[in-house]
Design an enzyme around this catalytic site. Structure first.
Site, PDB file in Angstrom:
ATOM      1  N   LYS A   1      19.868  36.254 -35.304  1.00 37.53           N
ATOM      2  CA  LYS A   1      18.718  36.417 -36.193  1.00 37.53           C
ATOM      3  C   LYS A   1      17.994  37.725 -35.860  1.00 37.53           C
ATOM      4  CE  LYS A   1      14.375  34.164 -37.298  1.00 37.53           C
ATOM      5  NZ  LYS A   1      13.491  33.040 -37.029  1.00 37.53           N
TER       6      LYS A   1
ATOM      7  N   GLU B   1      23.028  38.586 -24.818  1.00 35.03           N
ATOM      8  CA  GLU B   1      24.380  38.012 -24.719  1.00 35.03           C
ATOM      9  C   GLU B   1      25.224  38.394 -25.927  1.00 35.03           C
ATOM     10  OE1 GLU B   1      21.517  36.460 -24.292  1.00 35.03           O
ATOM     11  OE2 GLU B   1      21.617  34.951 -22.711  1.00 35.03           O
TER      12      GLU B   1
ATOM     13  N   GLY C   1      15.733  29.721 -35.451  1.00 35.86           N
ATOM     14  CA  GLY C   1      17.116  29.820 -34.967  1.00 35.86           C
ATOM     15  C   GLY C   1      17.809  28.476 -34.870  1.00 35.86           C
TER      16      GLY C   1
ATOM     17  N   HIS D   1      32.724   6.054 -18.129  1.00 31.10           N
ATOM     18  CA  HIS D   1      33.445   6.204 -16.859  1.00 31.10           C
ATOM     19  C   HIS D   1      32.796   7.278 -16.014  1.00 31.10           C
ATOM     20  CE1 HIS D   1      36.528   3.492 -18.328  1.00 31.10           C
ATOM     21  NE2 HIS D   1      36.273   4.053 -19.501  1.00 31.10           N
TER      22      HIS D   1
ATOM     23  N   LYS E   1      14.068  36.137 -19.892  1.00 31.73           N
ATOM     24  CA  LYS E   1      14.691  37.323 -20.502  1.00 31.73           C
ATOM     25  C   LYS E   1      14.105  38.587 -19.882  1.00 31.73           C
ATOM     26  CE  LYS E   1      15.484  35.304 -25.083  1.00 31.73           C
ATOM     27  NZ  LYS E   1      15.143  35.373 -26.488  1.00 31.73           N
TER      28      LYS E   1
END
Ligand code: F6P
Length: 545
Positions: free
Chosen positions: A206, A212, A267, A384, A512
């Site tokens: 956006k 990243e 987002g 499990h 950040k």
């Protein structure tokens, strides 16, 4: 809609509900007793909308408590808040933005946002048709076989989850892959299996500034160039989805290859926009549109159904009830459907980024708890692994089971085993096993009284643990759309009960900012001495001299 509604803790019903929770906890009746005492309870404590059936009868909840919780929802002016969101008020008050993801899936073109959404869908439709038909080719004329989405957070989790969930609808010729992590191995392992000549990158961001995604996009672009795609042919292998056309352009993506997004779409609520492009490319535009229409059906329900039959509101009230009156800290999401294995991860962002707030919309500190810790994984795998803690741990963890009545598999026996396990788990959580029952069982198995007595406490299960069960008739684009929208609206309704803004996420910014400084220290030629002793030592341990 007022932004300064008094906290619900000041409402006279708050103390009454606290007393009710205490009484139920100490004196009962238990959930199992409530169900036994009222043959109509399962019917009355269930509702459906948009193809999603919801059983909420296995809860620490009476008619009276539910009525009081609903009164709190009225006191929080939930109906007005819903209206405010749908009509485009700036419900995201800290950024002065609307949250109009509902416009993305509206079939109408009455508002500017709906018209923008329709235009973008038409653009997506043309592009998807071109790629799927083979009319859009890579640089050397081969058709596109693989789509790699480069995005993170809301620009990854929604489309990755939906693509996995719609496995039965995957396109035969086009496969999708999702790369989000800045760990270079994520990208490298994904690209290692692919051919640059037949690969299309979708750079989904956006803001088009997310570290990243920008680094993955840069590395993937390099991979294309090294794989024989020339600079002037890159446009055949690279499109973007963004609200930041200027940044996308400076990365080298031509405006006609940027699918737009707008600041009125958060987002984590953006799957319905062109952020969903990989889902459309990897299934079909018709399936993507069906996803939108399923979500729209849930929107209509949320907007118009009375609160007492309103699924998102009921889910929100249940979450609120356990977090604020029972001290529950977490909420487990258990989809008994392998295609929904990414659903808990998607919900983590949706719920925790929206409800992980410490102040109310007016800036006052919360005197309630924020949203819960959301976690989970696909059943039966969890049985499990972590279900032991659900059954015998000391925490109260409300569970949301999600089951699908009709599988896309023809293997009826296995699917029925899956469903049986799902329903048996909610039964086990509710019924538990008393120490006396455990002791009797052990006796029957031939243990002595002393042995049975010693072992019984270990085998006893407290029970009385609440759960909701959602049942989809089948996992289709439409029912998936409704399921996702159900949780989106649950999160919004929950935010209204807490009085917080569900649509900002300031908390993620500090990490950040700090990572930029830490990166400069890690990549510097000299050892680091500028931070605290712990961080300096860690940096110096991993630095390459
Ligand atoms: O860091 C959090 C966040 O801002 C999310 O809210 C968002 O979904 C994600 O990053 C990705 O942002 P963008 O789409 O701008 O790259």
């Amino acid at each position: 809609m007022s932004t300064s509604i008094a906290p619900l803790t000041q409402h006279p019903l708050w103390a009454a509900l606290q007393a009710q929770a205490l009484r139920l906890d100490e004196e009962g009746p238990s959930i199992a007793q409530l169900l036994r005492a009222d043959p109509e309870r399962a019917k009355r404590f269930s509702a459906s909308a948009g193809g999603v059936f919801m059983d909420y009868s296995k809860h620490l909840l009476t008619e009276e408590i539910l009525a009081q919780l609903l009164q709190l929802a009225e006191a929080a002016e939930l109906p007005a808040a819903i209206d405010a969101m749908f009509t485009g008020e700036a419900v995201n008050n800290t950024e002065q933005r609307a949250a109009l993801h509902v416009a993305l899936r509206s079939p109408y073109a009455n508002t500017p946002q709906e018209r923008l959404a329709q235009d973008t869908l038409a653009r997506m439709e043309r592009f998807v048709a071109a790629v799927q038909s083979g009319e859009w080719t890579g640089h050397d004329g081969h058709r596109i076989r693989d789509v790699v989405n480069l995005g993170i957070g809301g620009s990854d989790l929604g489309p990755a989850m939906a693509y996995a969930a719609l496995g039965a609808f995957h396109h035969e010729q086009v496969r999708c892959h999702f790369v989000s992590n800045v760990d270079p191995l994520h990208l490298e392992c994904t690209l290692a299996k692919l051919n640059p000549a037949t690969t299309l990158l979708v750079i989904a961001s956006k803001t088009f500034t997310t570290l990243e995604t920008m680094l993955n996009a840069k590395a993937a672009r390099q991979w294309l160039l090294q794989g024989g795609v020339s600079e002037d042919q890159l446009h055949r292998h690279c499109v973007a989805v963004s609200a930041n056309l200027a940044k996308a352009a400076s990365f080298g993506i031509a405006p006609e290859l940027v699918f737009p997004l707008w600041d009125w779409v958060g987002g984590r609520y953006s799957l319905w926009s062109a952020i969903g492009l990989p889902v459309a490319l990897g299934t079909s535009m018709a399936h993507f549109r069906a996803l939108l229409s399923g979500a729209h059906a849930m929107d209509e329900h949320f907007r118009h159904a009375p609160l007492e039959r309103n699924l998102p509101t009921l889910l929100a009230l249940l979450a609120f009830w356990y977090v604020d009156f029972w001290g529950a800290q977490s909420q487990v999401i258990l989809p008994y459907a392998q295609p929904l294995h990414l659903f808990p991860a998607f919900l983590q962002q949706l719920d925790m980024e929206s409800l992980g707030k410490q102040v109310r919309k007016d800036g006052a500190y919360l005197d309630t708890n924020s949203g819960a810790i959301v976690w989970g994984s696909a059943g039966t795998n969890g049985q499990h692994s972590f279900h032991q803690l659900l059954h015998q741990g000391t925490h109260l963890i409300p569970a949301d089971f999600i089951a699908v009545a009709h599988s896309h598999s023809a293997n009826r026996e296995m699917h029925e085993q899956l469903l049986a396990n799902c329903f048996a788990q909610s039964q086990a959580l509710m019924n538990g096993k008393t120490p006396e029952q455990a002791e009797q069982e052990l006796h029957k198995q031939g243990l002595s009284s002393a042995e049975a007595q010693a072992l019984a406490p270990h085998k006893a299960i407290p029970g009385n643990r609440p759960s909701t069960t959602l049942v989809l008739d089948a996992l289709t684009p439409s029912s998936l759309g409704a399921l996702i929208a159900l949780y989106e609206h649950k999160v919004f309704a929950h935010s209204v009960l807490l009085g917080i803004n569900a649509f900002d996420q300031w908390g993620v910014e500090l990490g950040k900012e700090l990572s930029t400084n830490v990166y400069s220290a890690i990549s510097a030629p000299e050892p680091c001495a500028r931070f605290d002793a712990s961080t300096n030592a860690l940096i110096n341990r991993v630095r390459h001299e």
